[in-house]
Design an enzyme around this catalytic site. Structure first.
Site, PDB file in Angstrom:
ATOM      1  N   ASP A 176      51.767 -64.816  20.342  1.00 48.38           N
ATOM      2  CA  ASP A 176      51.177 -65.805  19.418  1.00 48.38           C
ATOM      3  C   ASP A 176      52.275 -66.426  18.550  1.00 48.38           C
ATOM      4  O   ASP A 176      52.305 -66.246  17.347  1.00 48.38           O
ATOM      5  CB  ASP A 176      50.074 -65.155  18.550  1.00 48.38           C
ATOM      6  CG  ASP A 176      50.579 -64.020  17.658  1.00 48.38           C
ATOM      7  OD1 ASP A 176      51.663 -63.449  17.946  1.00 48.38           O
ATOM      8  OD2 ASP A 176      49.900 -63.716  16.654  1.00 48.38           O
TER       9      ASP A 176
ATOM     10  N   ASP B  11      58.848 -64.141  15.278  1.00 50.55           N
ATOM     11  CA  ASP B  11      59.387 -62.991  16.010  1.00 50.55           C
ATOM     12  C   ASP B  11      58.944 -63.023  17.471  1.00 50.55           C
ATOM     13  O   ASP B  11      59.684 -62.569  18.355  1.00 50.55           O
ATOM     14  CB  ASP B  11      59.034 -61.667  15.324  1.00 50.55           C
ATOM     15  CG  ASP B  11      57.564 -61.533  14.987  1.00 50.55           C
ATOM     16  OD1 ASP B  11      56.879 -62.557  14.806  1.00 50.55           O
ATOM     17  OD2 ASP B  11      57.085 -60.396  14.909  1.00 50.55           O
ATOM     18  N   ASP B  12      57.774 -63.615  17.759  1.00 50.42           N
ATOM     19  CA  ASP B  12      57.369 -63.808  19.159  1.00 50.42           C
ATOM     20  C   ASP B  12      58.385 -64.698  19.885  1.00 50.42           C
ATOM     21  O   ASP B  12      58.692 -64.485  21.058  1.00 50.42           O
ATOM     22  CB  ASP B  12      55.998 -64.496  19.246  1.00 50.42           C
ATOM     23  CG  ASP B  12      54.896 -63.725  18.549  1.00 50.42           C
ATOM     24  OD1 ASP B  12      54.168 -62.998  19.212  1.00 50.42           O
ATOM     25  OD2 ASP B  12      54.781 -63.865  17.316  1.00 50.42           O
TER      26      ASP B  12
ATOM     27  N   ASN C  38      48.754 -65.573  14.818  1.00 48.43           N
ATOM     28  CA  ASN C  38      49.580 -66.099  13.727  1.00 48.43           C
ATOM     29  C   ASN C  38      49.134 -67.503  13.328  1.00 48.43           C
ATOM     30  O   ASN C  38      49.203 -67.881  12.160  1.00 48.43           O
ATOM     31  CB  ASN C  38      51.055 -66.127  14.139  1.00 48.43           C
ATOM     32  CG  ASN C  38      51.690 -64.749  14.093  1.00 48.43           C
ATOM     33  OD1 ASN C  38      51.328 -63.920  13.259  1.00 48.43           O
ATOM     34  ND2 ASN C  38      52.624 -64.503  14.992  1.00 48.43           N
TER      35      ASN C  38
ATOM     36  N   THR D  60      52.410 -59.138  22.150  1.00 44.88           N
ATOM     37  CA  THR D  60      53.005 -59.209  20.819  1.00 44.88           C
ATOM     38  C   THR D  60      52.102 -59.975  19.851  1.00 44.88           C
ATOM     39  O   THR D  60      52.551 -60.434  18.801  1.00 44.88           O
ATOM     40  CB  THR D  60      54.409 -59.857  20.862  1.00 44.88           C
ATOM     41  OG1 THR D  60      54.291 -61.203  21.356  1.00 44.88           O
ATOM     42  CG2 THR D  60      55.361 -59.066  21.750  1.00 44.88           C
TER      43      THR D  60
ATOM     44  N   ASN E 273      50.368 -53.902   7.173  1.00 44.78           N
ATOM     45  CA  ASN E 273      50.885 -55.085   6.495  1.00 44.78           C
ATOM     46  C   ASN E 273      49.791 -56.109   6.224  1.00 44.78           C
ATOM     47  O   ASN E 273      49.931 -56.975   5.371  1.00 44.78           O
ATOM     48  CB  ASN E 273      52.048 -55.727   7.286  1.00 44.78           C
ATOM     49  CG  ASN E 273      51.646 -56.199   8.676  1.00 44.78           C
ATOM     50  OD1 ASN E 273      50.503 -56.018   9.115  1.00 44.78           O
ATOM     51  ND2 ASN E 273      52.592 -56.802   9.378  1.00 44.78           N
TER      52      ASN E 273
ATOM     53  N   GLU F 181      47.749 -53.005  10.515  1.00 45.38           N
ATOM     54  CA  GLU F 181      48.758 -53.987  10.927  1.00 45.38           C
ATOM     55  C   GLU F 181      48.035 -55.232  11.444  1.00 45.38           C
ATOM     56  O   GLU F 181      46.967 -55.136  12.056  1.00 45.38           O
ATOM     57  CB  GLU F 181      49.652 -53.351  12.003  1.00 45.38           C
ATOM     58  CG  GLU F 181      50.772 -54.245  12.523  1.00 45.38           C
ATOM     59  CD  GLU F 181      50.328 -55.233  13.580  1.00 45.38           C
ATOM     60  OE1 GLU F 181      50.903 -56.319  13.661  1.00 45.38           O
ATOM     61  OE2 GLU F 181      49.365 -54.891  14.314  1.00 45.38           O
ATOM     62  N   PHE F 182      48.659 -56.397  11.300  1.00 42.08           N
ATOM     63  CA  PHE F 182      48.005 -57.679  11.600  1.00 42.08           C
ATOM     64  C   PHE F 182      47.448 -57.774  13.018  1.00 42.08           C
ATOM     65  O   PHE F 182      46.274 -58.139  13.209  1.00 42.08           O
ATOM     66  CB  PHE F 182      49.005 -58.819  11.350  1.00 42.08           C
ATOM     67  CG  PHE F 182      48.467 -60.197  11.629  1.00 42.08           C
ATOM     68  CD1 PHE F 182      47.728 -60.882  10.682  1.00 42.08           C
ATOM     69  CD2 PHE F 182      48.715 -60.818  12.853  1.00 42.08           C
ATOM     70  CE1 PHE F 182      47.234 -62.155  10.943  1.00 42.08           C
ATOM     71  CE2 PHE F 182      48.229 -62.097  13.118  1.00 42.08           C
ATOM     72  CZ  PHE F 182      47.487 -62.765  12.157  1.00 42.08           C
ATOM     73  N   ASN F 183      48.254 -57.502  14.040  1.00 42.92           N
ATOM     74  CA  ASN F 183      47.810 -57.745  15.421  1.00 42.92           C
ATOM     75  C   ASN F 183      46.560 -56.935  15.763  1.00 42.92           C
ATOM     76  O   ASN F 183      45.702 -57.404  16.520  1.00 42.92           O
ATOM     77  CB  ASN F 183      48.916 -57.400  16.426  1.00 42.92           C
ATOM     78  CG  ASN F 183      50.083 -58.369  16.357  1.00 42.92           C
ATOM     79  OD1 ASN F 183      49.996 -59.424  15.726  1.00 42.92           O
ATOM     80  ND2 ASN F 183      51.186 -57.996  16.988  1.00 42.92           N
TER      81      ASN F 183
ATOM     82  N   HIS G 173      59.671 -58.052  14.376  1.00 40.08           N
ATOM     83  CA  HIS G 173      58.818 -57.080  15.060  1.00 40.08           C
ATOM     84  C   HIS G 173      58.827 -57.189  16.590  1.00 40.08           C
ATOM     85  O   HIS G 173      59.051 -56.216  17.304  1.00 40.08           O
ATOM     86  CB  HIS G 173      57.352 -57.271  14.622  1.00 40.08           C
ATOM     87  CG  HIS G 173      57.147 -57.324  13.149  1.00 40.08           C
ATOM     88  ND1 HIS G 173      57.001 -56.209  12.366  1.00 40.08           N
ATOM     89  CD2 HIS G 173      57.066 -58.374  12.295  1.00 40.08           C
ATOM     90  CE1 HIS G 173      56.825 -56.548  11.104  1.00 40.08           C
ATOM     91  NE2 HIS G 173      56.861 -57.870  11.028  1.00 40.08           N
ATOM     92  N   ASP G 174      58.478 -58.376  17.088  1.00 40.96           N
ATOM     93  CA  ASP G 174      58.073 -58.484  18.492  1.00 40.96           C
ATOM     94  C   ASP G 174      59.159 -58.203  19.527  1.00 40.96           C
ATOM     95  O   ASP G 174      58.861 -57.611  20.582  1.00 40.96           O
ATOM     96  CB  ASP G 174      57.432 -59.859  18.738  1.00 40.96           C
ATOM     97  CG  ASP G 174      56.127 -60.015  17.972  1.00 40.96           C
ATOM     98  OD1 ASP G 174      55.517 -58.982  17.635  1.00 40.96           O
ATOM     99  OD2 ASP G 174      55.732 -61.163  17.721  1.00 40.96           O
TER     100      ASP G 174
END
Ligand code: PIR
Ligand code: CA
Length: 333
Positions: free
Chosen positions: A22, A26-27, A51, A137, A171, A177-179, A252-253
């Site tokens: 997304d 970082d993706d 995102n 991701t 986060n 966590e978001f995902n 992150h990703d």
């Protein structure tokens, strides 16, 4: 492919991945790591709302493809919203476009007409057993839809290595966590499907910081792709500083891609993972049971540590391999 272009397609040791993402700052770097590193063969890129809206993250994915000179890889758009819940996006981190910072070129790459979940099913069923690794991701909506569409993919996929979750605090909320928080029901399907799942969560990604030294090394590459990443990291650093008080932004990703191409960069521990679907304050939490060694038949694992220095060596090296000649020709076109 031209000489010197990345990917060394068909090399037996290269791991074939589908990147479901997304983008997202970082993706974008995860996609470039997968494209630039010779030990990864990028079989497809699929997009999912997260995102930003599906429309925006898909456009961003195609823009990244142009900057990095990605050719011969199908791109497909997937779910525009989570399975059950309304979509939540993260503009305060990734900006209004989902990829604020660099100028985004008009895409050249054509989208595959299939839904992302269908493309995933088609590629996995056409591959040998154990050939394809899925690397999500973003939120797990597309992967859950693929599992429900064709459950037989579960036994054919080598493993799922995803960025998402956390056992030490979230986060998006204190716990989540978001995902995972964006589509917990999809996460529940994916973690429980029975294939091997490795969770690369905030516990390690919050140690993969793009420090000033890392940004200097990327800047020094002086290629169009590296300049693009430099602009991404400039925006990402500022949003992480102002919204979360980070001195350097966690990237992150690419950690999930890095775990596929070199597991020795990480410490990974087998452990049961349950997704909280209904907690008052914990919805979207990954509940990881680290009390004792997991049973042999446990199929889920969590990354617990990362060698951040070697991780950045791998990322910088892959960025350096993204052919500057073709990217410059693109920029002139
Ligand atoms: C990062 C993300 C979403 C929200 C915040 N605050 C930070 C995105 C990243 O793209 C990554 O995949 C994951 N979700 C980290 O939570
Ligand atoms: Ca992401």
């Amino acid at each position: 492919m031209s000489a010197g272009s990345p990917g060394r397609k068909g090399e037996p040791l290269a791991r074939k991945i589908i990147l479901d993402c997304d983008p997202g700052h970082d993706d974008a770097i995860a996609m470039m790591l997968a494209w630039g590193h010779p030990d990864i063969e990028l079989a497809a890129v699929t997009t999912v709302a997260g995102n930003q809206t599906l429309e925006k993250v898909t456009r961003n994915a195609l823009a990244i493809a142009r900057v990095a000179g990605i050719t011969g890889v199908p791109f497909a758009a997937g779910a525009a919203r989570p399975l059950v819940r309304p979509l939540e996006t993260a503009p305060e981190i990734h900006g209004a476009s989902g990829l604020d910072g660099p100028a985004l070129p008009e895409p050249h790459h054509e989208l595959d007409p299939r839904h992302a979940a269908q493309l995933i099913v088609d590629l996995v069923l056409a591959s040998d057993p154990g050939e394809i690794t899925i690397v999500p991701t973003g939120s797990l909506t597309n992967i859950a839809l693929a599992v429900r569409t064709a459950p037989e993919i579960v036994d054919r996929v080598r493993e799922v290595v995803l960025m998402g979750g956390a056992y030490g605090g979230g986060n998006w909320s204190a716990a989540a966590e978001f995902n995972i928080a964006v589509d917990p029901e999809a996460a529940d399907i994916v973690f429980g499907a029975g294939w091997p799942v490795t969770m690369v969560g905030l516990d390690v990604t919050h140690r993969a910081l793009a420090t000033a030294d890392v940004r200097d090394r990327i800047h020094a590459l002086a290629t169009p792709a590296a300049r693009f990443v430099g602009d991404l990291l400039g925006f990402f650093a500022e949003s992480y500083r102002s919204t979360q008080g980070f001195e350097a932004p966690p990237v992150h990703d690419p950690c999930a891609v890095a775990l596929v191409l070199d597991p020795t960069l990480f410490t990974v521990r087998r452990a049961p993972v349950a997704i909280e679907l209904s907690g008052t304050h914990t919805r979207g939490m990954t509940v990881v049971d680290l009390r004792a060694p997991a049973r042999e038949d446990c199929r889920t694992s969590v990354a617990t540590d990362i060698d951040a220095d070697r991780f950045w060596d791998v990322v910088v090296d892959a960025l350096a391999r993204i052919a500057p000649q073709s990217a410059r020709a693109e920029a002139r076109a």
